[in-house]
Scaffold this active site. Sequence first.
Site, PDB file in Angstrom:
ATOM      1  NE  ARG A   1      -4.778 -11.390  -8.121  1.00  0.00           N
ATOM      2  CZ  ARG A   1      -5.912 -10.715  -8.191  1.00  0.00           C
ATOM      3  NH1 ARG A   1      -6.345 -10.052  -7.136  1.00  0.00           N
ATOM      4  NH2 ARG A   1      -6.630 -10.692  -9.300  1.00  0.00           N
TER       5      ARG A   1
ATOM      6  CB  CYS B   1      -7.062 -14.449  -9.269  1.00  0.00           C
ATOM      7  SG  CYS B   1      -6.008 -15.120 -10.569  1.00  0.00           S
TER       8      CYS B   1
ATOM      9  CG  ASP C   1      -4.094  -8.775 -11.082  1.00  0.00           C
ATOM     10  OD1 ASP C   1      -3.008  -9.399 -11.099  1.00  0.00           O
ATOM     11  OD2 ASP C   1      -4.920  -8.822 -12.023  1.00  0.00           O
TER      12      ASP C   1
END
Length: 139
Positions: A12, A6, A112
């Site tokens: 994440r 990510c 996000d």
Amino acid sequence: MILIVCKGNICRSPMAAAMFRHRLADAEIDSAGLAAMTGSPVDAAAERTLLAHGLSASNHIARQITIADIDRAELVLAMEKRQVAALLALSPTLRGRVHLFSRWTDGRDIADPHRRAQEKFDRAYELIDAAIEQWRSRL
């Protein structure tokens, strides 16, 4: 090795790594960021979400992706389409090994949740969970 990528490697990807490790205990799972908040722990809200599901990433330390990571990975899963493109630009050898995390669910970016409400972390968990179930059946 499965590498999960990510942006900052604090929300994440560490959540997804903890979830994958729980479901694929014998697999090597790692995570990294394209613009990692190097040295930072997992985001507190991400850890709360994991703890609510009996998991933890409390030992996670954010790190930047390296070419060595790319070379080692059999499969690289990115949370956003632009991250897939950035990874391919970084190493064209990834073609065929890098995929969108949600490839087998809805093919959309997993947003996000950093610096957002707890509900956004919970939603990211749900999307990651559904995607992992689909990946498991294909690994």
